[in-house]
Design a protein around this motif. Sequence first.
Motif, mmCIF file in Angstrom:
data_model
loop_
_atom_site.group_PDB
_atom_site.id
_atom_site.type_symbol
_atom_site.label_atom_id
_atom_site.label_comp_id
_atom_site.label_asym_id
_atom_site.label_seq_id
_atom_site.Cartn_x
_atom_site.Cartn_y
_atom_site.Cartn_z
ATOM 1 N N ALA A 30 -4.948 -1.232 -9.920
ATOM 2 C CA ALA A 30 -4.639 0.192 -9.752
ATOM 3 C C ALA A 30 -3.821 0.391 -8.475
ATOM 4 C CB ALA A 30 -5.923 1.011 -9.699
ATOM 5 N N GLY A 31 -4.188 -0.357 -7.416
ATOM 6 C CA GLY A 31 -3.436 -0.280 -6.171
ATOM 7 C C GLY A 31 -2.003 -0.741 -6.347
ATOM 8 N N LEU A 32 -1.814 -1.826 -7.134
ATOM 9 C CA LEU A 32 -0.457 -2.295 -7.399
ATOM 10 C C LEU A 32 0.340 -1.263 -8.177
ATOM 11 C CD1 LEU A 32 -0.750 -6.080 -8.349
ATOM 12 C CD2 LEU A 32 0.015 -5.057 -6.203
ATOM 13 N N ALA A 33 -0.338 -0.543 -9.073
ATOM 14 C CA ALA A 33 0.346 0.493 -9.850
ATOM 15 C C ALA A 33 0.826 1.635 -8.955
ATOM 16 C CB ALA A 33 -0.581 1.032 -10.938
ATOM 17 N N VAL A 34 0.165 1.808 -7.802
ATOM 18 C CA VAL A 34 0.565 2.847 -6.850
ATOM 19 C C VAL A 34 1.530 2.280 -5.809
ATOM 20 C CG1 VAL A 34 -0.215 4.468 -5.079
ATOM 21 C CG2 VAL A 34 -1.602 4.075 -7.123
ATOM 22 N N TRP A 35 1.073 1.246 -5.091
ATOM 23 C CA TRP A 35 1.831 0.743 -3.955
ATOM 24 C C TRP A 35 2.986 -0.152 -4.360
ATOM 25 C CZ3 TRP A 35 1.360 3.411 0.153
ATOM 26 C CH2 TRP A 35 0.139 4.026 0.470
ATOM 27 N N GLY A 36 2.915 -0.756 -5.557
ATOM 28 C CA GLY A 36 4.056 -1.543 -6.042
ATOM 29 C C GLY A 36 5.292 -0.675 -6.192
ATOM 30 N N PRO A 37 5.221 0.408 -7.003
ATOM 31 C CA PRO A 37 6.374 1.324 -7.090
ATOM 32 C C PRO A 37 6.726 1.956 -5.746
ATOM 33 C CG PRO A 37 4.875 1.679 -8.920
ATOM 34 C CD PRO A 37 4.187 0.732 -7.990
ATOM 35 N N PHE A 38 5.690 2.237 -4.930
ATOM 36 C CA PHE A 38 5.972 2.823 -3.612
ATOM 37 C C PHE A 38 6.822 1.873 -2.782
ATOM 38 C CE2 PHE A 38 5.218 3.191 0.888
ATOM 39 C CZ PHE A 38 5.339 4.555 1.131
ATOM 40 N N SER A 39 6.374 0.625 -2.641
ATOM 41 C CA SER A 39 7.100 -0.337 -1.808
ATOM 42 C C SER A 39 8.490 -0.615 -2.369
ATOM 43 C CB SER A 39 6.312 -1.644 -1.699
ATOM 44 O OG SER A 39 5.141 -1.458 -0.947
ATOM 45 N N ALA A 40 8.568 -0.759 -3.703
ATOM 46 C CA ALA A 40 9.862 -1.033 -4.316
ATOM 47 C C ALA A 40 10.829 0.125 -4.069
ATOM 48 C CB ALA A 40 9.682 -1.265 -5.816
ATOM 49 N N THR A 41 10.357 1.357 -4.293
ATOM 50 C CA THR A 41 11.199 2.537 -4.069
ATOM 51 C C THR A 41 11.555 2.675 -2.591
ATOM 52 O OG1 THR A 41 10.159 3.695 -5.926
ATOM 53 C CG2 THR A 41 11.320 5.053 -4.309
ATOM 54 N N ALA A 83 -5.701 9.073 -8.289
ATOM 55 C CA ALA A 83 -6.553 8.342 -9.225
ATOM 56 C C ALA A 83 -7.042 7.022 -8.623
ATOM 57 C CB ALA A 83 -5.787 8.079 -10.525
ATOM 58 N N LYS A 84 -6.170 6.310 -7.913
ATOM 59 C CA LYS A 84 -6.549 5.037 -7.294
ATOM 60 C C LYS A 84 -7.655 5.215 -6.269
ATOM 61 C CE LYS A 84 -4.721 3.609 -3.775
ATOM 62 N NZ LYS A 84 -5.064 3.597 -2.326
ATOM 63 N N THR A 85 -7.567 6.262 -5.466
ATOM 64 C CA THR A 85 -8.581 6.521 -4.443
ATOM 65 C C THR A 85 -9.941 6.748 -5.088
ATOM 66 O OG1 THR A 85 -6.933 7.487 -2.964
ATOM 67 C CG2 THR A 85 -9.230 8.020 -2.524
ATOM 68 N N ARG A 86 -9.991 7.507 -6.165
ATOM 69 C CA ARG A 86 -11.260 7.770 -6.848
ATOM 70 C C ARG A 86 -11.865 6.498 -7.423
ATOM 71 N NH1 ARG A 86 -11.688 13.764 -9.080
ATOM 72 N NH2 ARG A 86 -10.336 14.822 -7.581
ATOM 73 N N ILE A 87 -11.016 5.603 -7.896
ATOM 74 C CA ILE A 87 -11.512 4.321 -8.410
ATOM 75 C C ILE A 87 -12.116 3.499 -7.280
ATOM 76 C CG2 ILE A 87 -10.780 2.090 -9.351
ATOM 77 C CD1 ILE A 87 -8.734 3.631 -11.052
#
Length: 278
Positions: free
Chosen positions: A160-171, A217-221
């Motif tokens: 879930a973190g990769l789904a958030v921070w992956g696009p963040f870092s790439a962008t 959503a990631k934070t809640r998980i």
Amino acid sequence: MQYQEMFAGMAAGLTQDALLHPLDTLRARLDTSISSANARRARTPAVALWNEAKAVAAADGLRGLYRGYTLCLTASAPANALYFGSYRASRRAMGDVAPTAVRDFAAGLSAECVASLLWTPLDVLKQRMQVGSTSLGTWGAVRDACESVGVVGLWRGYFAGLAVWGPFSATYFATYEALRSAMGGEQAKEASARESISAGLAAGATAALITQPLDCAKTRIQVGLVPKDVSLLTVMRQVYATEGAQALWRGAAARALWLTPGCAITMTVFEAVERLLR
């Protein structure tokens, strides 16, 4: 990886945490149902941020805004070293085999995949301390995270973190490198602090706002507010259905104010320390 890049990454991460940790605490609380009633009733993310800051300060004082900070001091440095070292190593490995924007995007994504092996346990523990009571220490957070699934609980939300921070870092890195190159021309590799700050601010704001609903959503998980096998998209749908779209964006102002200057600070410090060490 080169040692200059790793030490520069450590310095950058420690500087960001020292200055901006309170905003991270408010972001974590606003992304969950732990936030105060006044914050949940707020009509805009900025008002929600202000209401939550007043509620935390009234209840716990300055200490409440720095929950989990001690953990950051010990764990953030190696995680940032791995992050920036992986990013630069990935860029060198790809060389000129891909267009510049694609290379920077892919290097940012690969850096996140590697660094999240350390960042995920840090995030899980830090966020549990940020949304819990002020009496919850590091070992209490470890115990809570490992209670039902063992030590693997420390890596809860890795994907879930990769789904958030992956696009963040790439962008972020694709935008940052493009802006810095545009401002620095042929001398982009030796861009001034002003250019690094400007590019970092713009890139950080763009990436932070794009990924805010995913971060909610990631934070809640990671803090254990949803069943362990629920996916990121399922949590987003549940939040939207039960709390409305505003709940997904409640932490947007805190996230933007945390990451926008944070990205500018980390990149400026990273490049300055790296040049000094070289």
